[in-house]
Write an enzyme that holds these catalytic residues in place. Structure first.
Site, PDB file in Angstrom:
ATOM      1  NE  ARG A  46       5.253  26.256  36.541  1.00 25.35           N
ATOM      2  CZ  ARG A  46       4.877  26.201  35.258  1.00 25.35           C
ATOM      3  NH1 ARG A  46       4.483  27.296  34.646  1.00 25.35           N
ATOM      4  NH2 ARG A  46       4.904  25.059  34.604  1.00 25.35           N
ATOM      5  CD  GLN A  51      -0.307  24.790  28.736  1.00 29.79           C
ATOM      6  OE1 GLN A  51      -0.583  23.786  28.061  1.00 29.79           O
ATOM      7  NE2 GLN A  51       0.400  24.730  29.850  1.00 29.79           N
ATOM      8  CG  ASP A 102       9.196  27.189  29.985  1.00 29.70           C
ATOM      9  OD1 ASP A 102       8.531  27.910  30.753  1.00 29.70           O
ATOM     10  OD2 ASP A 102       8.715  26.663  28.973  1.00 29.70           O
ATOM     11  N   GLY A 146       4.437  31.078  31.374  1.00 30.41           N
ATOM     12  CA  GLY A 146       5.306  31.532  30.296  1.00 30.41           C
ATOM     13  C   GLY A 146       6.542  32.162  30.912  1.00 30.41           C
TER      14      GLY A 146
END
EC number: 5.3.1.23
Length: 339
Positions: A86, A191, A232, A44
């Protein structure tokens, strides 16, 4: 309980264990935190922002240093290492940079350690505050009795606490509105089913689980009033969110259902466009196995991007801690967020 916090060390809820088990794990060094990020034990965008900042504080404490210069060099290397985990979620980079810049102002080993942790704790508190503000602004968009469809998990597990998209739902419920939620399972890592359903049920909020392929029929049948998702990264022409979000936006637009994105200022990367963003590709095993069970041929070709870009033309409004932003975004985003 917060999803990530400092308690004589870095602790976080291991989200890979939910909903079967609520387990708090400790990351004792930067390598363990990087592993937790890669395997999505913490995930997240806002939670990753906190993880990045806490990661710098952790790096400053993971071993002894001969002098302050050695420590600062170590922190710079740790920052690069964490940033590589990431590539799509911009908040991770924001958190790392904030804590690193604060730490580098220190003139002694102890001061560097203190400044890094202080900045990380400050960032975590700010996240909770901005989520609350976002929730208040977003709740004004919801009517009593609304059914909200959401995708992936943009709740308190995806932030330090309260949530972005689900924070809007929580705030509306807190105001006394009856809000029901439809949660998409969000393949391949589920998720939505594992995390969103779990935390909404923990809070006593009415939630119905559907598969991702059922989005069309629930909208066609008039079962959805609004869509709210998180993000994101938001660039000048698109919102990057969990893979499948774009599809939801297209179906919502076809059915004239408002499609809202809830995200803090830190998620905006307004100097870039969609073509500039590297989309993370996840391991092929995520599609071949469900848990430990094989569900596809081992040698099948796999394409597994983690995110997709939703064109801003599909977004009804952006919900931020500074207010709700409507089109034209190229004018109103810089005006409201003061870029």
């Amino acid at each position: 309980m917060r999803s990530i916090f400092w308690d004589d060390g870095l602790k976080l809820i291991d989200q890979t264990k939910l909903p079967e088990k609520l387990e708090v794990i400790e990351c004792r060094n930067v390598e363990e935190l990087a592993d937790a990020i890669k395997k999505l034990a913490v995930r997240g965008a806002p939670a990753l922002e906190a993880a990045g900042a806490y990661g710098i504080a952790l790096a400053a404490r993971e071993r002894e240093f001969a002098d302050v210069d050695e420590l600062k060099e170590h922190l710079k290397k740790a920052a690069d290492f964490l940033a590589s985990t990431r590539p799509t979620a911009v908040n991770l980079f924001v958190g790392i940079e904030r804590a690193l810049n604060a730490a580098l102002k220190g003139e002694s080993v102890e001061e560097v350690k203190e400044l890094a942790l202080r900045e990380a704790e400050k960032l975590a508190e700010e996240d909770v505050e901005r989520n609350r503000k976002m929730g208040e602004y977003g709740a004004e968009l919801l009517e009593d009795g609304d059914v909200v469809l959401t995708y992936c998990n943009a709740g308190r597990l995806a932030t330090v606490d309260w949530g972005t998209a689900l924070g809007v739902v929580r705030s509306a419920v807190e105001q006394g509105k009856e809000i029901r939620v439809i949660a998409c399972e969000t393949r391949p890592l589920n998720q939505g089913s594992r995390l969103t359903c779990w935390e909404l049920m923990e809070d006593g909020i009415d939630v119905t689980l559907i598969t991702d392929s059922m989005v069309g029929i629930v909208m066609q049948k008039g079962m959805v009033d609004k869509v709210i998702v998180g993000a994101d990264r938001i660039v000048r022409d698109a919102v990057f969110n969990k893979i499948g979000t774009y599809t939801v936006s297209v179906v919502a637009k076809h059915h004239n259902i408002p499609f809202y994105v809830a995200a803090p200022k830190a998620t905006f990367d307004w100097e870039r466009t969609a073509k500039d963003v590297v989309i993370e590709e996840r391991p092929r095993e995520e599609l071949i196995f469900c848990g430990k069970r094989q569900i596809a041929p081992l040698n099948v070709k796999v394409y597994n991007p983690a995110f997709d870009p939703t064109p801003l033309e599909n977004v009804t409004a952006l919900i931020t801690e500074y207010g709700v932003i409507y089109p034209p975004y190229e004018v109103n985003v810089p005006k409201v967020l003061k870029f």
